[in-house]
Design a protein around this motif. Structure first.
Motif, mmCIF file in Angstrom:
data_model
loop_
_atom_site.group_PDB
_atom_site.id
_atom_site.type_symbol
_atom_site.label_atom_id
_atom_site.label_comp_id
_atom_site.label_asym_id
_atom_site.label_seq_id
_atom_site.Cartn_x
_atom_site.Cartn_y
_atom_site.Cartn_z
ATOM 1 N N UNK A 37 3.173 5.243 11.110
ATOM 2 C CA UNK A 37 3.499 4.796 9.042
ATOM 3 C C UNK A 37 2.667 5.572 8.275
ATOM 4 N N UNK A 38 1.505 5.142 8.670
ATOM 5 C CA UNK A 38 0.113 6.476 7.761
ATOM 6 C C UNK A 38 0.448 7.532 7.310
ATOM 7 N N UNK A 39 0.866 7.016 5.870
ATOM 8 C CA UNK A 39 1.068 8.380 4.875
ATOM 9 C C UNK A 39 0.042 8.806 3.557
ATOM 10 N N UNK A 40 0.192 10.026 4.121
ATOM 11 C CA UNK A 40 -0.863 10.770 3.303
ATOM 12 C C UNK A 40 -0.113 10.439 1.525
ATOM 13 N N UNK A 77 4.253 12.385 22.580
ATOM 14 C CA UNK A 77 4.534 12.619 20.875
ATOM 15 C C UNK A 77 3.173 12.817 20.694
ATOM 16 N N UNK A 78 2.797 13.557 19.638
ATOM 17 C CA UNK A 78 1.035 13.650 19.348
ATOM 18 C C UNK A 78 1.840 13.757 17.740
ATOM 19 N N UNK A 79 1.112 13.256 16.602
ATOM 20 C CA UNK A 79 1.472 13.529 15.290
ATOM 21 C C UNK A 79 -0.330 13.604 15.202
ATOM 22 N N UNK A 80 0.471 15.223 14.517
ATOM 23 C CA UNK A 80 -0.823 16.102 12.924
ATOM 24 C C UNK A 80 -1.305 15.176 12.245
ATOM 25 N N UNK A 81 -3.028 15.409 12.168
ATOM 26 C CA UNK A 81 -3.568 14.443 11.051
ATOM 27 C C UNK A 81 -3.657 16.126 10.289
ATOM 28 N N UNK A 82 -3.924 15.546 8.708
ATOM 29 C CA UNK A 82 -4.092 16.633 7.638
ATOM 30 C C UNK A 82 -5.683 17.323 7.602
ATOM 31 N N UNK A 83 -6.000 16.513 8.489
ATOM 32 C CA UNK A 83 -7.937 17.105 8.765
ATOM 33 C C UNK A 83 -7.990 17.440 10.333
ATOM 34 N N UNK A 84 -7.142 17.990 10.676
ATOM 35 C CA UNK A 84 -6.808 19.030 11.902
ATOM 36 C C UNK A 84 -6.391 17.990 13.521
ATOM 37 N N UNK A 87 0.861 -0.714 0.413
ATOM 38 C CA UNK A 87 0.226 -0.260 0.040
ATOM 39 C C UNK A 87 0.453 1.691 0.108
ATOM 40 N N UNK A 88 0.301 2.229 -1.117
ATOM 41 C CA UNK A 88 1.043 3.330 -0.567
ATOM 42 C C UNK A 88 0.709 4.012 0.043
ATOM 43 N N UNK A 89 0.040 3.944 1.414
ATOM 44 C CA UNK A 89 -0.538 4.822 2.143
ATOM 45 C C UNK A 89 -0.463 4.284 3.275
ATOM 46 N N UNK A 90 0.840 4.100 3.143
ATOM 47 C CA UNK A 90 2.054 3.120 5.003
ATOM 48 C C UNK A 90 2.680 3.507 4.293
ATOM 49 N N UNK A 91 3.996 3.392 5.105
ATOM 50 C CA UNK A 91 5.746 2.888 5.051
ATOM 51 C C UNK A 91 5.900 1.718 5.716
ATOM 52 N N UNK A 92 6.546 0.535 5.057
ATOM 53 C CA UNK A 92 6.507 -0.624 5.262
ATOM 54 C C UNK A 92 7.753 -0.684 6.544
ATOM 55 N N UNK A 93 7.814 -1.380 7.307
ATOM 56 C CA UNK A 93 8.895 -1.602 8.145
ATOM 57 C C UNK A 93 10.501 -1.485 7.900
ATOM 58 N N UNK A 136 14.277 12.969 11.536
ATOM 59 C CA UNK A 136 13.670 12.074 10.532
ATOM 60 C C UNK A 136 12.992 10.614 9.790
ATOM 61 N N UNK A 137 12.566 9.419 11.675
ATOM 62 C CA UNK A 137 12.287 8.227 11.212
ATOM 63 C C UNK A 137 10.551 9.085 10.287
ATOM 64 N N UNK A 138 9.848 10.158 11.426
ATOM 65 C CA UNK A 138 8.638 10.709 10.577
ATOM 66 C C UNK A 138 8.522 11.004 9.515
ATOM 67 N N UNK A 139 10.047 11.481 9.021
ATOM 68 C CA UNK A 139 9.740 12.128 7.303
ATOM 69 C C UNK A 139 9.104 11.318 6.845
ATOM 70 N N UNK A 140 9.619 9.624 7.088
ATOM 71 C CA UNK A 140 9.390 8.918 6.309
ATOM 72 C C UNK A 140 8.125 9.431 5.984
ATOM 73 N N UNK A 141 6.983 9.250 6.780
ATOM 74 C CA UNK A 141 5.472 8.810 6.190
ATOM 75 C C UNK A 141 5.293 10.355 5.884
ATOM 76 N N UNK A 142 6.051 11.672 6.186
ATOM 77 C CA UNK A 142 5.608 12.933 5.923
ATOM 78 C C UNK A 142 4.807 13.553 7.379
ATOM 79 N N UNK A 143 5.224 12.518 8.531
ATOM 80 C CA UNK A 143 4.140 12.904 10.091
ATOM 81 C C UNK A 143 4.707 13.599 10.577
ATOM 82 N N UNK A 144 4.195 14.819 10.772
ATOM 83 C CA UNK A 144 4.171 16.053 11.657
ATOM 84 C C UNK A 144 4.615 15.670 13.087
ATOM 85 N N UNK A 145 4.880 16.086 13.823
ATOM 86 C CA UNK A 145 5.233 15.890 15.040
ATOM 87 C C UNK A 145 4.972 17.370 16.420
ATOM 88 N N UNK A 146 4.634 16.664 16.887
ATOM 89 C CA UNK A 146 4.445 17.629 17.888
ATOM 90 C C UNK A 146 4.572 17.068 19.548
#
Length: 797
Positions: A692-695, A649-656, A489-495, A622-632
């Motif tokens: 690992x979820x990737x937009x 550690x919190x991930x900001x989703x695209x829907x806010x 799946x392109x919507x997930x970064x593999x292990x 850098x690990x989060x960048x693999x899935x494009x995750x924005x962390x706070x």
């Protein structure tokens, strides 16, 4: 499982030779580990009686015996066995006989005295390993009879290796069904007639353990001669099955267990007051077992009670105080059904391994207890006499559900095996195995007997057909190539990508046990929801892990203890928490990393400094960048973390929306000291799936209009985190904000105590037009107003 070949043939009259029988057993899944021939050549060996025994005139350890062979004048035998005595019946190898070891018997002179044969031990006859003295035969053994005929020889001991699911083959009769199916014969009928009660002697039975003990049968037999000898045929079958005969009553219970598969126990009736019951042990109770040890009972043990006092450890071992001895004149026979889950591991807790527990742990036919008690009664009456009372049975019908019918489809059988098996052959095999078969439109409806716990689904029946019909008859064919390929799946970064990212950051992957020591979780304050194992490999692996970090830090500690100053480790694995209400534990996939020592490997170009919180935070980014995750990061205080040096550690989703992933922190000094770590350790642990979820990537136009940057410096209270300020700025600046950069943080001269100065750059840009100064000033003004309103921030002059 070890048994006598002749005993098996009594139940299944196959014409197969010994070698063919062994090969058949192995072919149908009952792997033969050893075959030992017994009494292969005993022509000329007879039952004899010593009628006189005198000391040898020239040897202290020899006796000159006159031996009656039943054929006329006694013969003279010189014998050195310590148990040779007048009246003893023992095997005599006459002149001309050849023993299994190849020893030919000839007339001989021993210290000047003639000897016309040899009195034999069990080892010399090849029937047992005992060479301590002559093989003592029962007093009723007919003198002059061939020893082979009397002992049922020749024979062989066959030992098979059973898989845990074949509990039904822990008996000679259970094995007979498999042999019958494989060799095309029928199992001999089991003719066990009920023994008519001759007295009213009974003991009341009470069941108090629910589904753990749903059936219990008992019978009193009075006027028993417990000192009567065990019949030779029974003793020999026990010996050939690896069990040493002890006394008649005990030997009968062992014999029934080996033949039918039902463990039994006998109590001295005169030591029981009644009623007899079964219940769970109570805290603090103890029981003296047959082997003389005092066992401390836990509440998960099942006990057999007499007037509520424990007298036996159910399905494991009887009690010492109620054992049957030679003076016993009245016995109480027990034959019961205990659920495997109530017995598994109980004996091992006490360092015991008994044949009864071995069988009950794997499952015993719940319909056997009454049959077994009738059979044992007949054997005891034939050998020791007695007056039997009625069989008393207590049963909980709701916990003794009958076997359910299983559908077997003809098409499914052919598809799985890859060959067509004739309907008649399918029905023959299933019926020979003791299964009830009824033909249907699509195949068969098959009901297994109560002894076959392992048959529950259609595939189980297919396996039975395959192993009996013959694995060698299954054709060898190549795969058809109809496998379905599933694209990642392109919507997930593999292990693998996540692993490569951390390896590129100089981390090494580890794999740790999913089982940990409960005390280790207590040190980490992570015992909530811990799943305890009912049968752990060891005390140090008693619970399922609720975090990855305890095992990961333990691995780090082992490395630092071996002169590894710089250690960076990570792990991808599962953690487990109890689901409650008896449900299966929840499994969560996580990723964790730990680091200690210098931030960089030893080199000349960079001065050494220890790794810190922000170094590991950079690795995490850098690990989060693999899935494009924005962390706070939010201030947090897990029990294992250093105060003030931990964050959620919190991930900001695209829907806010936001999702909490885990923690990043430095270990608490007290925890580090408890774990024997001399240097600071930083670590993070996150839930893997939301990380690992990737937009999905979307194409978009690159703005051709210039960007504008405005730098702002302001003073804010020291306890206001940057993550809160960032969220405020992004909300206030709106869609024009392309990037936000924090480039300075200052405390000191010119800044009031308790406050800090932050400097940030706002990079603004539109896609459809050039921003004017008025547009930029409006965004800056709105941003400053929001900062003052929400955080009390003031522009620094």
């Amino acid at each position: 499982m070890k048994f006598s070949e002749n005993w098996l043939r009594q139940h299944v009259p196959t014409a197969a030779s010994r070698d063919e029988l062994a090969a058949t057993l192995t072919a149908i899944g009952l792997e033969v580990e050893d075959v030992t021939a017994l009494g292969a050549s005993l022509d000329g060996v007879v039952v004899a009686r010593i009628v006189s025994a005198e000391k040898h005139p020239e040897a202290d350890r020899l006796q000159v015996c006159r031996v009656d062979t039943g054929s006329g004048e006694p013969v003279q035998i010189v014998c050195g066995a310590p148990n040779a005595r007048v009246g003893l019946l023992a095997p005599l190898a006459t002149v001309g006989a050849t023993l299994p070891g190849g020893l030919a018997i000839k007339p001989a002179k021993l210290r000047g005295v003639e000897s016309q044969g040899m009195l034999c031990s069990a080892k010399e006859l090849g029937v047992d390993a005992d060479a301590s003295g002559l093989l003592e035969l029962p007093a009723d053994a007919p003198v002059g009879t061939s020893i082979a005929q009397y002992l049922g020889l020749p024979d062989a001991t066959i030992e098979i290796k059973l898989t845990p699911n074949r509990a039904d083959c822990f008996s000679v009769r259970g094995i007979a069904f498999d042999v019958a199916a494989a060799t095309g014969v029928e199992v001999a009928p089991l003719a066990i007639e009920p023994v008519r009660a001759q007295s009213q002697a009974t003991l009341e039975i009470r069941l108090g353990a629910g589904a753990d003990a749903p059936r219990y049968c008992g019978r009193v037999i009075e006027q028993v001669d417990a000192a009567a000898p065990t019949p030779a045929w029974m003793a020999e079958r026990l010996r050939r099955s690896g069990i040493r005969p002890l006394s008649l009553i005990v030997d009968v219970t062992q014999y029934v267990m080996l033949e039918l598969g039902q463990p039994m126990h006998a109590f001295d009736r005169d030591t029981l007051a009644g009623p007899v019951g079964v219940r769970h042990a109570r805290a603090g109770e103890t029981l003296k077992l047959l082997d003389g040890r005092d066992a401390a009972l836990a509440e998960d043990f099942l006990v057999v009670t007499d007037a509520d006092r424990p007298v036996a450890l159910a399905a494991v071992m009887g009690g010492f105080d109620t054992r049957v001895t030679d003076p016993t004149r009245s016995v109480f026979l027990e034959s019961a059904h205990f659920a495997p889950a109530a017995i598994i591991g109980r004996g091992r807790k006490l360092g015991l391994h008994t044949d009864a527990a071995h069988r009950f742990e794997r499952g015993v036919d719940p319909q056997l207890p009454r049959i077994a008690i009738e059979y044992a009664t007949r054997l005891i009456l034939d050998a020791a006499g007695g007056v039997p009372g009625p069989v008393v049975e207590a049963a909980l019908a709701e916990h003794l559900a009958p076997p359910q019918a299983i559908g077997l489809r003809r098409a499914r059988l052919a598809r799985v095996l890859g060959l067509e098996v004739a309907d008649g052959e399918v029905e023959r095999i299933l019926r020979a195995l003791g299964l009830s078969v009824e033909a249907t439109t699509e195949g068969w409806s098959v009901t297994p007997p109560s002894r076959r716990f392992d048959l529950a689904i259609e595939e189980d029946l297919i396996e039975e057909i395959a192993r009996v019909h013959g694995y060698d008859k299954v054709p060898t064919t190549l795969p058809g190539g109809a496998a379905t390929l599933v694209a990642p799946s392109e919507a997930r970064v593999d292990d693998a990508t996540l692993r490569r990212q951390l390896v590129a950051r100089d981390f090494l992957e580890t794999i740790n046990y999913a089982f940990v020591d409960a005390s280790l979780l207590e040190q980490w304050g992570s015992t909530d929801g811990a799943v305890r194992l009912a049968n752990p490999l060891s005390a140090e692996l008693g619970v399922m892990r609720t975090m990855l970090l305890p095992g990961l830090v333990a691995a780090l500690a082992r490395n630092t203890a071996r002169q590894q100053a710089r250690v960076r480790l990570f792990e991808l694995g599962r953690v487990f928490t109890a689901a409650g209400a008896g449900g299966a534990p929840r499994e969560t996939r996580r990723i964790a990393a730990v680091a200690t020592g210098p931030v960089a490997a030893e080199q000349w170009g960079v001065s050494a400094r220890p790794v810190g919180f922000h170094d590991l935070k950079g690795d995490l980014e850098t690990l989060a960048a693999a899935s494009g995750a924005v962390l706070q990061y939010r201030p947090a205080q897990p029990s294992w973390a250093h105060p003030g040096r931990a964050a959620e550690v919190v991930r900001l989703q695209t829907d806010g929306t936001q999702s909490v992933l885990g923690w990043i922190a430095q270990l608490h000094p007290r925890l580090q000291q408890a774990l024997g770590l001399d240097h600071d350790v930083v670590a993070f642990e996150l839930d893997l799936e939301p990380l690992a979820v990737r937009a999905l990537p979307r194409s978009g136009a690159v703005s051709k209009f210039p960007s504008v940057r405005r730098d702002l410096a302001f003073v804010v209270a020291q306890d206001v985190p940057w993550s809160a300020i960032e969220a405020t700025v992004r909300s206030a600046a709106g869609l024009s904000l392309r990037e936000l950069v924090l480039f300075d943080r200052y405390q000191g001269k010119g800044v009031e105590t308790g406050f800090k100065s932050l400097a940030m750059g706002l990079i603004l840009q539109e896609e459809a037009r050039t921003l004017t100064d008025r547009d930029v000033e409006a965004v800056v003004a709105e941003t400053l107003a929001a900062l003052q309103r929400e955080h009390g921030a003031l522009i620094r002059s």
